[in-house]
Design an enzyme around this catalytic site. Structure first.
Site, short mmCIF file in Angstrom:
data_model
loop_
_atom_site.label_atom_id
_atom_site.label_comp_id
_atom_site.label_asym_id
_atom_site.label_seq_id
_atom_site.Cartn_x
_atom_site.Cartn_y
_atom_site.Cartn_z
N ASN A 1 0.86 -1.17 -0.04
CA ASN A 1 0.02 -0.10 -0.13
C ASN A 1 0.95 1.24 -0.15
OD1 ASN A 1 -1.66 2.07 0.44
ND2 ASN A 1 -2.86 1.11 2.35
N ARG B 1 -2.29 -2.09 -3.44
CA ARG B 1 -3.64 -1.21 -3.43
C ARG B 1 -3.66 -0.30 -4.11
NH1 ARG B 1 -5.42 2.87 1.11
NH2 ARG B 1 -7.50 3.14 0.49
N HIS C 1 -13.01 2.64 -0.37
CA HIS C 1 -12.92 1.56 0.63
C HIS C 1 -13.63 0.27 0.18
CE1 HIS C 1 -13.33 4.74 4.16
NE2 HIS C 1 -11.95 4.41 4.10
N ARG D 1 -12.88 14.85 7.80
CA ARG D 1 -13.52 15.33 6.67
C ARG D 1 -15.25 15.57 7.08
NH1 ARG D 1 -11.71 10.12 3.79
NH2 ARG D 1 -9.63 10.77 2.93
N GLU E 1 -8.46 -5.70 4.91
CA GLU E 1 -8.25 -5.31 3.43
C GLU E 1 -6.95 -5.88 2.90
OE1 GLU E 1 -9.52 -0.91 3.17
OE2 GLU E 1 -9.20 -1.23 5.28
#
Ligand code: ADP
Length: 406
Positions: free
Chosen positions: A10, A94, A183, A244, A387
């Protein structure tokens, strides 16, 4: 010798996170991260998991991603797991944005690299870093299959009614403006794991997945296929997140420009980095917010209430989108750990068949588990996401030409 190991990478702009898995039993052989790449005080942390060894830490200058991967390989080599090992079957990367084209994990070649590059305008922060990681890994092991697993792929099944914004179609298409969602690897994994927890096939169940980490998103999954998700063109849309804002009237932006005298970049930073929980109460860690709530802190309470209100709205919206819901699954840092969030999000939804059992909700653990009482029509579950395992599983299935998704 058969190759059964998969390295999951990643790559961020100044960091690389990695895990090495053995796909015979999905066990983790090693994990670690390199951070502050390109700075004087880069740091590498490596944990050899297969031997249960101590984590090793190294600080110094790691100039670029090439040096970072070489340092990772050297650490792995100390335990006989180096990147040159014949037991390495593939590297799974990823990749944040796969646009509309990448609906599945994809073996990377020049055409795929060019397409990921073409998507940079819609993922300016992420795709360049992902590409750097891929190119570096390809230069190190050009003989090895390298697979891109896209954060957006799971959401490419959304119907146009959910994927399009109600703006002028020509303008939207000219700039590739639509709802992509993110996601996706987590939503795919958790929705399948939830079906398994219910003893059903993914095709048989409708699930609302609530991925609540520092970034947060909800998705509506019908029979294993995503039909709506809360993040949009970028990860800014939807739920209240750590930093956010999530949903708001887009006119707030014009107002801040015209009346607040702010630039586009300043507003971008405000909404992505200084809003959400941190903007509301100064903390983005749910543990700290709950501690303050328990002490009677009003701003922390307000932040928590706004977070829960938005979450509840999405549960209701996705209930309506799906028509029939078999399970609501909580996952990621907040979803897996914060019992008060789960309790508050579901409170008052008994008429929808949703309830949480206080005792079950208080149990901590790393296994998927039900937290709804037996009488509830809709299962409420805590399903830890993974993940890296999902990326490794998809990568291995692709290079082996088989589908062995768990
Ligand atoms: P990321 O989106 O960065 O991958 P994670 O899924 O790891 O994030 O979630 C990180 C967040 O999880 C933290 O910011 C914190 O709010 C929350 N969190 C982690 N542990 C707990 C806990 N025990 N109780 C409440 N919240 C927690």
């Amino acid at each position: 010798m058969s190759s059964t190991r998969v390295l999951v990478l990643n790559s961020g702009s100044s960091s690389v996170k990695y895990q090495l898995l053995d796909m015979r039993d999905s066990s983790r052989l090693a994990a670690g991260l390199v951070e502050r790449i390109g700075e004087e005080t880069s740091r590498l942390e490596h944990t050899p998991l297969h031997t249960g060894g101590e984590s090793r830490e190294w600080t110094g200058t790691i100039a670029d991603h090439d040096a970072a991967l070489k340092a990772v390989s050297a650490e792995l080599a100390k335990d006989g797991l180096g990147l040159d090992s014949p037991e390495l079957a593939a590297i799974g990367h990823r990749v944040v944005h796969g646009g509309r084209r990448f609906t599945e994990p994809t073996v990377i070649d020049d055409a795929v690299l060019a397409e990921i590059e073409r998507l940079i305008p819609v993922a300016p922060l992420h795709n360049p870093a992902n590409l750097t990681g891929i190119r570096t890994a390809m230069a190190l092991r050009p003989d090895l299959p390298q697979v891109a697993v896209f954060d957006t792929a799971f959401h490419t099944t959304m119907p146009e009614s959910a994927a399009r914004y109600a703006i002028d179609v020509e303008t939207a298409d000219a700039h590739r403006i639509r709802r992509y969602g993110f996601h996706g690897t987590s939503h795919a994994y958790v929705s399948r794991a939830t079906a398994k927890l219910l003893g059903k096939a993914p095709e048989e169940v409708n699930v609302i997945v609530l991925h609540l980490g520092n970034g947060a998103s909800a998705s509506a999954v019908r029979g294993g296929r995503c039909v709506d998700t809360s993040m949009g063109l970028t990860p800014l849309e939807g739920l209240v997140m750590g930093t956010r804002s999530g949903d708001m009237d887009p006119a707030v932006i014009f107002h801040l420009m015209r009346v607040g005298g702010m630039s586009a970049d300043e507003i971008d930073s405000l909404l992505n980095k200084k809003s959400g929980l941190i903007g509301l109460c100064g903390d983005n860690d749910m543990r700290e917010i709950r501690r303050r709530v328990d002490e009677g802190d009003e701003r922390a309470q307000l932040a928590f209430d706004i977070y829960i209100h938005r979450l509840k709205k999405y549960i209701g919206a996705y209930y309506a989108v799906l028509g029939k819901v078999d399970a609501v699954a909580f996952t990621a840092g907040v979803g897996e750990n914060a019992a008060p969030v789960r309790e508050a999000a579901v409170a008052g939804l008994e008429e929808l068949g949703l309830a949480v059992d206080a005792e079950l909700n208080a149990v901590r653990g790393s296994e998927p588990r039900l937290i709804s009482p037996e009488y509830a029509r809709v299962a409420v579950a805590v399903v830890p996401t993974d993940e890296e395992l999902e990326i490794a599983t998809q990568t291995y299935a692709l290079v082996n030409g088989s589908s062995n998704l768990t």
